[in-house]
Design an enzyme around this catalytic site. Structure first.
Site: not given
Ligand code: XLS
Ligand code: CA
Ligand code: CA
Length: 438
Positions: A101, A104
């Site tokens: 993300h 991140d």
């Molecule tokens: C959350 C999601 C997230 C997505 C990416 O539950 O799995 O991590 O994969 O934003």
């Protein structure tokens, strides 16, 4: 360069007899399965948020995990150190892809312009590390759900200003994903849903979400990004009811708004079970609609019933998932991203290796079992026989649209009660066990 995972060398394949916990027992990246190497079938990815940013916190307590790369008091230094640690981990593990993300990899600053500058700095570093290693980007995404401005959603927010802010963030995240050569770009609607209809205009919010995605399609074209756009379904958590509930809902949404040609689905195992489906079901629905794009490989805990994001170690799950994936022709573009985190008590860096090694091994074994099942055609033959009537005269007339209720009524009046045949579920389950244990 500083070493963060000291005492761990490159993880090697040693075979099922090995007792070395830091070796692969089943994942031999070069082993050929149905004409393709395991690495090319499985296309494993490590996720940045859980693996490098996750510190074991939960609803009842703060972090339990202390990481050396997280120790500087300067947040940009932490971002740089974490990127170094990530590439060291990926290289030692022998995984080709990573996912992130925007938030991140670089911390948010006081304003958007400054935040984007920070991103540029870290992306330049990531690009250099990618060039120096074999590591590639599977997908990037936007975190438009953690900051308080997104408490009522991003694209579905009641405020157009917050919609605009989300658009800016997605624009930039798509650009850096493109810069890093991403195979795809994911939309997970973090808070795109609602908690109560007493304050929500549901129809309008859905229209707005579609508008945001259409803008993303336009931007993809504008910047010449050739990657695959993906939507990731999830039924609940954080909101009570998320709009992208499951694959079926996403497909209906894409159809309604004319977006079918521009998106595929990123199916997460734990989200499937939260929606009261199996992982295999969500993969199969996506594949049947030509929308199987990529996979977030993890598992939930059926007794806990929330998004526990555990590492996938259930051989039934991995086998049946790989069976659907092989039948669909594979995941390319796409891959198996471990959207999973170690448990709160697994506080050592080495636990990250154990977690990924086990999951990779179970997908490798699942791939081999699934390939054998497909090559033997045993299940496919059963299915073929079960539907054999559709190749006959009546079946063909129905499939070709040549008959309606009148003709079918005449047929049954003349024929009488139809013949029944057993579904043979227990026999097939035993056969599946034979393949897995064999
Ligand atoms: C959350 C999601 C997230 C997505 C990416 O539950 O799995 O991590 O994969 O934003
Ligand atoms: Ca996910
Ligand atoms: Ca999840």
């Amino acid at each position: 360069m500083k070493e963060y995972f000291k005492g761990v060398d490159k993880i090697k394949f040693e075979g099922p007899q090995s007792k070395n916990p830091l070796a692969f027992k089943y994942y031999d990246q070069d082993e050929m399965v149905m004409g393709k190497s395991m690495a090319d079938h499985l296309r494993f990815a490590v996720c940045y948020w859980h693996t490098f940013k996750g510190l074991g916190g939960d609803q009842f307590g703060g972090p339990t995990i202390i990481r050396e790369y997280n120790s500087s008091s300067d947040p940009m230094q932490v971002a740089e150190d974490t990127m170094d640690a990530a590439f060291e981990f990926l290289t030692k593990l022998g995984v080709t892809f990573w996912c992130f993300h925007d938030r991140d990899i670089a911390p948010e600053a006081d304003n958007l312009a400054e935040t984007n500058k920070r991103l540029d700095k870290i992306v330049a570093k990531a690009k250099k590390l990618q060039d120096e290693t074999d590591v590639k980007l599977l997908w990037g995404t936007t975190n438009a759900f953690s900051h308080r401005r997104f408490m009522a959603g991003a694209g579905t927010n009641p405020s157009p200003e917050i919609f605009a802010y989300a658009a800016c963030q997605i624009k930039k995240a798509m650009e850096i994903t493109h810069e890093l050569g991403g195979v795809g770009y994911v939309f997970w609607g973090g808070r795109e849903g609602y908690d109560t209809l007493l304050n929500t205009d549901l129809g309008r919010e859905l229209d707005h979400l579609a508008l945001l995605l259409k803008m993303a399609v336009d931007h993809k074209k504008n910047i010449g990004f050739g990657g695959q756009l993906l939507i990731e379904p999830k039924p609940k958590e954080p909101t009570k009811h998320q709009y992208d509930f499951d694959a079926g809902n996403c497909i209906a949404f894409l159809q309604k708004y004319g977006l079918m040609d521009h998106f595929k689905l990123n199916i997460e195992a734990n989200h499937a079970t939260l929606a009261a489906h199996t992982f295999q079901h969500e993969l199969a629905i996506s594949a049947a609609n030509g929308l199987l794009g990529s996979v977030d490989a993890n598992r939930g805990d059926l007794l806990l019933g929330w998004d526990t994001d555990q590492f996938p170690v259930d051989i039934y799950d991995t086998t049946l998932a790989m069976y659907v994936i092989l039948k669909a022709g594979g995941l390319n573009p796409g891959g198996l991203n471990f959207d999973a985190h170690v448990r709160r008590q697994s506080i050592d860096p080495i636990d990250l290796f154990h977690a990924h090694i086990g999951a990779m091994d179970m997908f490798a074994k699942g791939l081999k079992v699934a390939a054998k099942m497909l090559q033997d055609g045993a299940f496919e033959n059963e299915i073929k026989q079960r539907y054999a009537g559709w190749s006959g005269e009546l079946g063909q007339k129905i499939e070709q649209g040549k008959v309606g209720f009148e003709e079918l009524e005449q047929y049954i009046l003349a024929k009488g009660e139809p013949e029944l045949r057993s579904g043979r579920q227990e026999m097939l389950e035993n056969m599946l066990n034979d393949y897995i244990l064999g």
